[in-house]
Design a protein around this motif. Structure first.
Motif, PDB file in Angstrom:
ATOM      1  N   LEU A 139      38.795  43.528  49.817  1.00  0.00           N
ATOM      2  CA  LEU A 139      37.662  42.720  49.358  1.00  0.00           C
ATOM      3  C   LEU A 139      38.011  41.238  49.388  1.00  0.00           C
ATOM      4  O   LEU A 139      37.200  40.420  49.844  1.00  0.00           O
ATOM      5  N   VAL A 140      39.188  40.874  48.895  1.00  0.00           N
ATOM      6  CA  VAL A 140      39.606  39.470  48.878  1.00  0.00           C
ATOM      7  C   VAL A 140      39.568  38.897  50.299  1.00  0.00           C
ATOM      8  O   VAL A 140      39.063  37.783  50.528  1.00  0.00           O
ATOM      9  N   GLU A 141      40.075  39.647  51.253  1.00  0.00           N
ATOM     10  CA  GLU A 141      40.088  39.175  52.638  1.00  0.00           C
ATOM     11  C   GLU A 141      38.675  39.046  53.196  1.00  0.00           C
ATOM     12  O   GLU A 141      38.354  38.087  53.906  1.00  0.00           O
ATOM     13  N   THR A 142      37.806  40.019  52.866  1.00  0.00           N
ATOM     14  CA  THR A 142      36.417  39.969  53.333  1.00  0.00           C
ATOM     15  C   THR A 142      35.683  38.778  52.738  1.00  0.00           C
ATOM     16  O   THR A 142      35.023  38.012  53.456  1.00  0.00           O
ATOM     17  N   ALA A 143      35.776  38.608  51.422  1.00  0.00           N
ATOM     18  CA  ALA A 143      35.073  37.512  50.753  1.00  0.00           C
ATOM     19  C   ALA A 143      35.585  36.149  51.214  1.00  0.00           C
ATOM     20  O   ALA A 143      34.797  35.206  51.388  1.00  0.00           O
ATOM     21  N   PHE A 162      31.904  45.551  44.622  1.00  0.00           N
ATOM     22  CA  PHE A 162      33.214  46.083  44.228  1.00  0.00           C
ATOM     23  C   PHE A 162      33.331  46.109  42.704  1.00  0.00           C
ATOM     24  O   PHE A 162      33.826  47.086  42.125  1.00  0.00           O
ATOM     25  N   PHE A 163      32.876  45.050  42.051  1.00  0.00           N
ATOM     26  CA  PHE A 163      33.047  44.945  40.601  1.00  0.00           C
ATOM     27  C   PHE A 163      32.312  46.061  39.866  1.00  0.00           C
ATOM     28  O   PHE A 163      32.845  46.642  38.910  1.00  0.00           O
ATOM     29  N   SER A 199      42.499  39.194  37.308  1.00  0.00           N
ATOM     30  CA  SER A 199      42.865  37.871  37.794  1.00  0.00           C
ATOM     31  C   SER A 199      42.179  37.560  39.122  1.00  0.00           C
ATOM     32  O   SER A 199      41.603  36.476  39.307  1.00  0.00           O
ATOM     33  N   ALA A 200      42.217  38.500  40.054  1.00  0.00           N
ATOM     34  CA  ALA A 200      41.612  38.271  41.369  1.00  0.00           C
ATOM     35  C   ALA A 200      40.089  38.209  41.278  1.00  0.00           C
ATOM     36  O   ALA A 200      39.449  37.347  41.894  1.00  0.00           O
ATOM     37  N   ALA A 232      44.633  35.933  47.387  1.00  0.00           N
ATOM     38  CA  ALA A 232      44.934  36.373  48.755  1.00  0.00           C
ATOM     39  C   ALA A 232      45.188  37.871  48.727  1.00  0.00           C
ATOM     40  O   ALA A 232      45.691  38.415  47.740  1.00  0.00           O
ATOM     41  N   GLY A 233      44.838  38.541  49.824  1.00  0.00           N
ATOM     42  CA  GLY A 233      45.065  39.973  49.897  1.00  0.00           C
ATOM     43  C   GLY A 233      46.527  40.333  49.724  1.00  0.00           C
ATOM     44  O   GLY A 233      46.868  41.308  49.041  1.00  0.00           O
TER      45      GLY A 233
END
Length: 269
Positions: A139-143, A162-163, A199-200, A232-233
């Protein structure tokens, strides 16, 4: 100030003034500075009423934001605005602001649960925890890619999707374990995983829901979420020693089982 900000990276403006404001600025910058005034132009659409008519003072269909801010909160109104994609008109929808307010409240409640019992903490060993964090890294990489491409509405929707799964599935499944019902190691794994995820997620939501994320961040982290490092992922999966595809498969199977249980419960009322 001019020397610091010119040329700009991004020029936000409406599509109705491309011929005037955008053209004039480009021409003047060329004549006076021999350079383009910005690298990118972000074109917003109009705000329309429920009948899809452009809001304007002359039509008398304008709504001032103060009442909306008081009723739904700044984060709720900003959530609605952030769902308006670049270049597209956006319908004035208070119902979307209600969704944003509900999302902000859910972030508060989920954070309270994650932080109320931060000990014991230890290695993240449980497949469900590892699978959740592997999915979070994706998700982090996609966003991040969506934001880099100015697809801010897509980044918000990806993070929100996701949340809600994190709350409805993961937090519900992990409750008994984090209370110690399955031993200390299982509780420690759950506690550590929840803190990494919180945190993420706070940093991913921060551009869209700046007030609730700042509030939660202040509960357990120094400084401001808005000056913290963007997630970051690799940072997320480092907490589990690398991506865990087998655990990710466990997570998907668990979610599918939960969805089937909910379907049957609904069917049988």
């Amino acid at each position: 100030l001019f020397d610091r900000v010119f040329p700009m990276d991004l020029r936000p403006q409406g599509h109705d003034i491309i011929r005037t404001w955008l053209f004039t600025t480009v021409l003047r910058s060329h004549l006076e500075h021999d350079t383009l005034p910005w690298q990118h132009a972000a074109l917003s659409g109009f705000i329309t009423d429920p009948d899809r008519k452009k809001m304007s003072k002359s039509k008398g269909n304008v709504v001032t934001p103060m009442a909306m801010l008081q009723e739904h909160g700044s984060d709720g109104v900003r959530y609605w605005a952030a769902n308006a994609r670049a270049g597209a008109d956006a319908i004035f929808e208070p119902s979307q602001m209600k969704v944003g307010r509900r999302l902000a409240i859910k972030i508060l409640n989920a954070a309270r649960f994650a932080l109320m019992q931060a000990e014991p903490r230890g290695p993240i060993t449980e497949p469900l925890d590892r699978g959740m964090l592997t999915a979070l890294a994706a998700l982090v990489e996609t966003a991040t890619a969506e934001l880099a491409d100015y697809e801010y509405a897509g980044a918000l929707q990806s993070t929100e999707r996701f949340f809600w799964g994190f709350c409805d599935d993961y937090l519900e499944l992990v409750k008994a374990r984090r209370y110690g019902d399955f031993g200390g190691e299982g509780a420690a794994s759950a506690n550590s995983a929840m803190l990494v995820a919180l945190s993420a997620l706070l940093r991913l939501f921060a551009p869209f829901l700046p007030f609730v994320t700042e509030e939660v961040w202040s509960w357990w982290r120094p400084g401001s979420v808005h000056t913290s490092t963007w997630p970051a992922g690799d940072e997320v999966v480092a907490s589990i020693g690398g991506r865990d595809d087998r655990a990710f498969a466990v997570r998907k199977a668990t979610q599918a089982a939960l969805a089937e249980v909910r379907r049957i419960k609904s069917l049988l009322k």
